[in-house]
Design a protein around this motif. Structure first.
Motif, PDB file in Angstrom:
ATOM      1  N   ALA A   1      -6.153  -1.463  -1.218  1.00 44.48           N
ATOM      2  CA  ALA A   1      -4.819  -1.617  -0.631  1.00 44.48           C
ATOM      3  C   ALA A   1      -4.904  -2.074   0.815  1.00 44.48           C
ATOM      4  O   ALA A   1      -4.066  -2.839   1.284  1.00 44.48           O
ATOM      5  CB  ALA A   1      -4.053  -0.305  -0.727  1.00 44.48           C
ATOM      6  N   ALA A   2      -5.937  -1.601   1.551  1.00 44.25           N
ATOM      7  CA  ALA A   2      -6.067  -1.957   2.965  1.00 44.25           C
ATOM      8  C   ALA A   2      -6.435  -3.426   3.152  1.00 44.25           C
ATOM      9  O   ALA A   2      -6.044  -4.053   4.136  1.00 44.25           O
ATOM     10  CB  ALA A   2      -7.105  -1.058   3.624  1.00 44.25           C
ATOM     11  N   ASN A   3      -7.208  -3.989   2.201  1.00 46.03           N
ATOM     12  CA  ASN A   3      -7.738  -5.344   2.377  1.00 46.03           C
ATOM     13  C   ASN A   3      -6.996  -6.408   1.580  1.00 46.03           C
ATOM     14  O   ASN A   3      -7.257  -7.593   1.748  1.00 46.03           O
ATOM     15  CB  ASN A   3      -9.220  -5.375   1.986  1.00 46.03           C
ATOM     16  N   MET A   4      -6.085  -6.011   0.698  1.00 41.44           N
ATOM     17  CA  MET A   4      -5.432  -6.969  -0.192  1.00 41.44           C
ATOM     18  C   MET A   4      -4.488  -7.874   0.600  1.00 41.44           C
ATOM     19  O   MET A   4      -3.688  -7.412   1.416  1.00 41.44           O
ATOM     20  CB  MET A   4      -4.658  -6.219  -1.264  1.00 41.44           C
TER      21      MET A   4
ATOM     22  N   ALA B   1       0.845  -1.193   0.000  1.00 32.65           N
ATOM     23  CA  ALA B   1       0.000   0.000   0.000  1.00 32.65           C
ATOM     24  C   ALA B   1       0.882   1.246   0.000  1.00 32.65           C
ATOM     25  O   ALA B   1       1.807   1.375   0.787  1.00 32.65           O
ATOM     26  CB  ALA B   1      -0.920  -0.014   1.218  1.00 32.65           C
ATOM     27  N   GLY B   2       0.594   2.171  -0.920  1.00 30.08           N
ATOM     28  CA  GLY B   2       1.366   3.400  -1.028  1.00 30.08           C
ATOM     29  C   GLY B   2       2.451   3.357  -2.085  1.00 30.08           C
ATOM     30  O   GLY B   2       2.958   4.406  -2.493  1.00 30.08           O
ATOM     31  N   THR B   3       2.822   2.146  -2.565  1.00 27.77           N
ATOM     32  CA  THR B   3       3.844   2.040  -3.599  1.00 27.77           C
ATOM     33  C   THR B   3       3.358   2.674  -4.897  1.00 27.77           C
ATOM     34  O   THR B   3       2.210   2.465  -5.308  1.00 27.77           O
ATOM     35  CB  THR B   3       4.208   0.564  -3.857  1.00 27.77           C
ATOM     36  N   VAL B   4       4.208   3.481  -5.544  1.00 28.35           N
ATOM     37  CA  VAL B   4       3.859   4.116  -6.817  1.00 28.35           C
ATOM     38  C   VAL B   4       4.282   3.183  -7.957  1.00 28.35           C
ATOM     39  O   VAL B   4       5.457   2.810  -8.061  1.00 28.35           O
ATOM     40  CB  VAL B   4       4.539   5.485  -6.951  1.00 28.35           C
ATOM     41  N   LEU B   5       3.328   2.806  -8.796  1.00 27.63           N
ATOM     42  CA  LEU B   5       3.579   1.890  -9.912  1.00 27.63           C
ATOM     43  C   LEU B   5       3.596   2.655 -11.228  1.00 27.63           C
ATOM     44  O   LEU B   5       2.873   3.657 -11.395  1.00 27.63           O
ATOM     45  CB  LEU B   5       2.496   0.811  -9.977  1.00 27.63           C
ATOM     46  N   THR B   6       4.399   2.158 -12.169  1.00 23.65           N
ATOM     47  CA  THR B   6       4.389   2.665 -13.544  1.00 23.65           C
ATOM     48  C   THR B   6       4.157   1.481 -14.473  1.00 23.65           C
ATOM     49  O   THR B   6       4.919   0.507 -14.445  1.00 23.65           O
ATOM     50  CB  THR B   6       5.706   3.369 -13.898  1.00 23.65           C
TER      51      THR B   6
ATOM     52  N   THR C   1       3.106  -7.001  -1.410  1.00 25.33           N
ATOM     53  CA  THR C   1       3.808  -7.330  -0.177  1.00 25.33           C
ATOM     54  C   THR C   1       3.153  -6.656   1.021  1.00 25.33           C
ATOM     55  O   THR C   1       2.368  -5.717   0.880  1.00 25.33           O
ATOM     56  CB  THR C   1       5.280  -6.895  -0.255  1.00 25.33           C
ATOM     57  N   ALA C   2       3.491  -7.168   2.198  1.00 22.07           N
ATOM     58  CA  ALA C   2       3.018  -6.536   3.430  1.00 22.07           C
ATOM     59  C   ALA C   2       3.713  -5.192   3.582  1.00 22.07           C
ATOM     60  O   ALA C   2       4.778  -4.961   3.017  1.00 22.07           O
ATOM     61  CB  ALA C   2       3.325  -7.434   4.631  1.00 22.07           C
ATOM     62  N   PRO C   3       3.124  -4.256   4.337  1.00 24.96           N
ATOM     63  CA  PRO C   3       3.755  -2.943   4.525  1.00 24.96           C
ATOM     64  C   PRO C   3       5.170  -3.085   5.083  1.00 24.96           C
ATOM     65  O   PRO C   3       5.456  -3.967   5.897  1.00 24.96           O
ATOM     66  CB  PRO C   3       2.826  -2.252   5.546  1.00 24.96           C
ATOM     67  N   ALA C   4       6.059  -2.207   4.613  1.00 25.73           N
ATOM     68  CA  ALA C   4       7.454  -2.273   5.043  1.00 25.73           C
ATOM     69  C   ALA C   4       7.600  -1.962   6.526  1.00 25.73           C
ATOM     70  O   ALA C   4       8.487  -2.463   7.195  1.00 25.73           O
ATOM     71  CB  ALA C   4       8.302  -1.292   4.222  1.00 25.73           C
TER      72      ALA C   4
END
Length: 828
Positions: free
Chosen positions: A484-487, A433-438, A515-518
């Motif tokens: 993102a919260a529930n994935m 959650a929060g990762t920026v994807l391209t 992945t799980a939050p860092a």
């Protein structure tokens, strides 16, 4: 080349590494006895020729009894690793080392013999001089065995800093086995399928019950509590209908077992190796979502694992079936036919029954994926919409409504003339959650939705991104929102949906690991955080900082740490746990206002803290705060002087205790004053009337039976003189205390009895004499204009110290206040 020389003797020399900025040397302390040393740095040529030696400084080597900085994490005891598999050896080193000179480690495998490591058998070396904190090991391989594998048995892992005695070993042994014996499961007897009904005799639940055993293999097996795979199968043989419905079974062991919870919160039962456990499995299905027909249920397999959070295993179950149950199942939709041989964008029409009727909302699924319907719905018998982007070939279609899923029908797509989006890569290939994807590809400019699928093609989740960059060739966006919260962390196939096709175009899919939050989400209480004095008669604001994403529930408690009591504050807002939006979480602090009820009876002398908990993470106020003493609202209340007729202004008993008089009374009456409240209480108006005059209208007297009036009562004039009663209007008897009046009056005067005839009005007459004991005696009563009856009173004599100008008569009997007021009006 640099070396560190200990106490001038090169016997303890240690090779040193010069830092990149040439400001310090890093070295490993050699194996020397504890004690005081001096060290110096020496520079040598590559051939060992000494060039220069630095000054010496003191250096202390401590006892080796100091706990080592290394801790073996895995395997640490209890695991079973199969020969030939790849497992990860993990350790932790609490020391910090320069990045330019990382420390290296040696890993060894020690044989374990009946409660202790076999000292007679030297450990096998797995690897030397590895860096980091983990090593992927091909189980059984060692340097010492030269290509062969160690035998099955019990072992421990030892990790040491290379060239030192700083080591740690597994706390207990783990097992290496060349082959894992698989667990098995059986169903005993005949499983049961039963149908239950609601209060209106409608089908409500179809329940399958299985009893059997699970026999574990040669290692511990973990069985998921609700992972049994159940199939409810329609035996009627309906053509084109989904004849099988999946159900998840709940496993209940028939003996006591330990349980654990994995990282996703799932409960697993711990089944020791080489044991047989009896169990019951129950699974329910909703008959309202099933088609009419005769059904049986069967237990297909039970899911488990050998290591928590590792790959699942399926324990197959021999073929078994329950008895038959026939259900009506006539609420779910049914498809009879669909339009065939369409191109993408053409109008697709679904025909059938129970489509979009009785207020239900139908959803259409193509190849198991829900699609957006932007067309028309035909009143229960048809649904029409433009066919979304699909590849040419055969596809299946299905409908769901409030009650359940329809049967499946197949149709053929002949082609498409619309622009199709395509993906070539996604960067990074993993994130949380929060990762920026391209996403890189073509025809992406109309992107609306990002979809995540399992490897089997099942839709697992989707969200509409907040794009920071959109073009035909690329998309840039963060992973956010409820998705993102529930994935669940894992591997997915990612696709893009664009609006360039009617109903949406779907791209190809590319792999991505969620992945799980860092970092672990945190919670911090900001206010009240200690030292405050809180006035709970006013709204109380709690400020906190939470990084736990939506929809995490936040539980807020007021802790009385003097009496060890806890009061739930979030429940005061009508819910169990508060949920903050992503936007509120991103602001870095959240505030909530509470009205603390007086029923909590909080003590000003107690110590208080605020506690906030979410996902088993809690934080409290750093220090105690206190509350102010509660303020009681008191309304103004009149004193006993209120409403009592007096001849002069009252001065006492004006207001009740602790009530303030806010006006001064005076004058000739009637008199008024006000009593104010305390702490915001209301103000009450009070008054006292003037004693009304008594007017005598005639001369009727009661005389003692067998006696005569004394001289004081022989005539009107004599009575007036002695009783203070005058005929003229405006003159009054100074004080009369009257509580009840009667039309028939009997009184005692010494040996004489005074009898008043019935239905006759009487006035007061006071004898200016006594009964021989010094008491002034009441002889008669006269009340003008009194026309109703009362019960008989008791008439007492009154001892007076001075009757020169005031004479008193008292009739003792309780009376209603309204009677008294009416009486006083009559005797004016």
């Amino acid at each position: 080349m640099y070396s560190i020389v200990f106490s001038g003797s090169q016997a303890g020399d240690s090779t040193a590494i010069l830092s990149p900025d040439r400001t310090y040397l890093a070295f490993t302390v050699p194996s020397l006895a504890p004690g005081n040393y001096s060290i110096s740095a020496m520079f040598q040529t590559s051939t060992g020729e000494q060039i220069a030696v630095s000054n010496s400084v003191p250096f202390i080597i401590g006892s080796t009894s100091t706990p080592p900085s290394i801790t073996v994490l895995s395997p640490n005891g209890g695991e079973t690793w199969q020969t030939g598999t790849t497992q990860t050896i993990k350790w932790q080193d609490s020391m910090t080392y320069p990045t330019f000179a990382p420390v290296s480690y040696d890993i060894k495998l020690a044989t374990y013999c009946g409660g202790q490591v076999c000292v007679a058998i030297a450990p096998y070396t797995i690897v030397k001089s590895v860096t980091g904190s983990s090593y992927s090991w091909g189980v059984g391989k060692t340097i010492d065995f030269f290509g062969t594998l160690v035998p099955d048995g019990a072992y421990t892992i030892q990790v040491c800093q290379t060239g030192t005695n700083t080591c740690d070993s597994s706390d207990s042994y783990f097992k290496i086995t060349s082959a894992i014996t698989q667990p098995t499961a059986t169903v005993n007897g005949s499983p049961i399928l039963k149908l239950t009904y609601d209060s209106q005799q409608r089908e409500s639940k179809l329940t399958a019950i299985f009893e059997g055993t699970i026999t574990t293999g040669n290692q511990t097996t973990y069985i998921y509590q609700n992972s049994a795979y159940i199939l409810f199968t329609n035996q009627t043989g309906m053509t084109g209908v989904n004849t099988t419905i999946y159900g998840s079974g709940i496993i209940t062991p028939l003996s006591s077992l330990d349980s654990v919870t994995d990282q996703w919160g799932r409960i697993l039962y711990v089944l020791p190796a080489n044991q047989t456990i009896k169990f019951t499995i129950t699974s329910n299905s909703n008959p309202k979502i099933m088609f009419a027909g005769s059904y049986v249920a069967s237990l297909q397999n039970i899911n488990g694992t050998y290591t928590i959070n590792s790959t699942d295993i399926n324990i197959s179950v021999p073929t078994n079936k329950t008895n038959n149950k026939t259900i009506i199942g006539e609420l779910s939709p049914y498809i009879t036919s669909v339009t065939q041989n369409l191109k993408v964008g053409d109008l697709m029409t679904i025909y059938g029954s129970r489509l979009n009727e009785n207020g239900s909302t139908d959803r259409v699924y193509i190849d198991g994926v829900a699609i957006t319907i932007d067309g028309w719905k035909g009143g229960g018998t048809s649904i029409g919409f433009n066919l979304p982007n699909l590849t040419a070939g055969q596809h299946n279609i299905q409908i769901s409504n409030t009650y359940g899923m329809s049967n499946i029908i197949y149709f053929t797509v002949t082609g498409s003339t619309q622009t199709q989006p395509s993906i070539t890569s996604i960067t990074p290939s993993q994130g949380s959650a929060g990762t920026v994807l391209t996403i890189i590809g073509s025809n992406l400019s109309g992107a609306t939705t990002i979809e995540f699928y399992s490897d089997s093609g099942q839709m697992m989740g989707s969200f509409a991104p907040s794009f920071s960059s959109v073009s035909s060739a690329s998309l840039t966006f963060p992973i956010h929102g409820l998705f993102a919260a529930n994935m669940t962390p894992g591997f997915y196939q990612v696709g893009v949906v664009t609006n360039t096709c009617a109903g949406g175009c779907n791209s190809n899919r590319i792999g991505f690991t969620f992945t799980a939050p860092a970092t672990t989400p945190s919670i911090t209480v900001i206010s009240p955080n200690g030292g405050e004095i809180i006035d709970i008669s006013k709204p109380v604001t709690v400020v906190l900082k939470s990084t736990n994403p939506y929809p995490a529930k936040h539980y807020i408690n007021l802790l009385d740490e003097t009496t060890a009591k806890s009061y739930s504050l979030d429940s005061l807002l009508g819910s169990s746990g508060l949920i903050f939006t992503d936007e509120q979480i991103s602001q870095g602090r959240q505030s909530v206002v509470f009205n603390i009820p007086s029923s909590y009876n909080l003590s000003p002398s107690a110590k208080y803290k605020i506690e906030v908990c979410v996902n088993n993470i809690c934080d409290k106020s750093d220090n105690y705060f206190s509350i102010s003493a509660p303020t009681t609202v008191v309304n103004g209340t009149c004193g006993s002087a209120n409403g009592v007729a007096v001849s002069s202004a009252p001065t006492a008993n004006l207001c009740s205790s602790n009530i303030v008089t806010i006006s001064t009374i005076g004058g000739t009456g009637p008199w008024t004053w006000s009593c104010s409240g305390i702490n915001g209480g209301t103000t009450t108006s009070c008054s006292a009337p003037v004693i009304p005059p008594v007017v005598v209208s005639d001369d009727k007297y009661c005389k003692p039976t067998g006696g005569t009036w004394s001289s004081g009562c022989g005539s009107k004039s004599a009575q007036v003189a002695q009783a203070g009663v005058v005929l003229a209007s405006g003159e009054t008897i100074d004080l009369i205390k009257i509580t009840k009046y009667v039309s028939s009056l009997i009184a005692k005067w010494g040996a004489h009895t005074v009898t008043c005839p019935a239905n006759t009005n009487y006035r007061v007459c006071v004898e200016n004499g006594n009964d021989g004991a010094g008491n002034y005696i009441l002889l008669g009563v006269k009340v003008a204009q009194l026309n109703y009856n009362y019960s008989s009173p008791i008439i007492n004599s009154n001892t007076q110290s001075n009757l020169n100008s005031v004479n008193v008569a008292t009739i003792l009997e309780s009376v209603d206040l309204n009677d008294l007021i009416n009486l006083l009006k009559l005797i004016k």
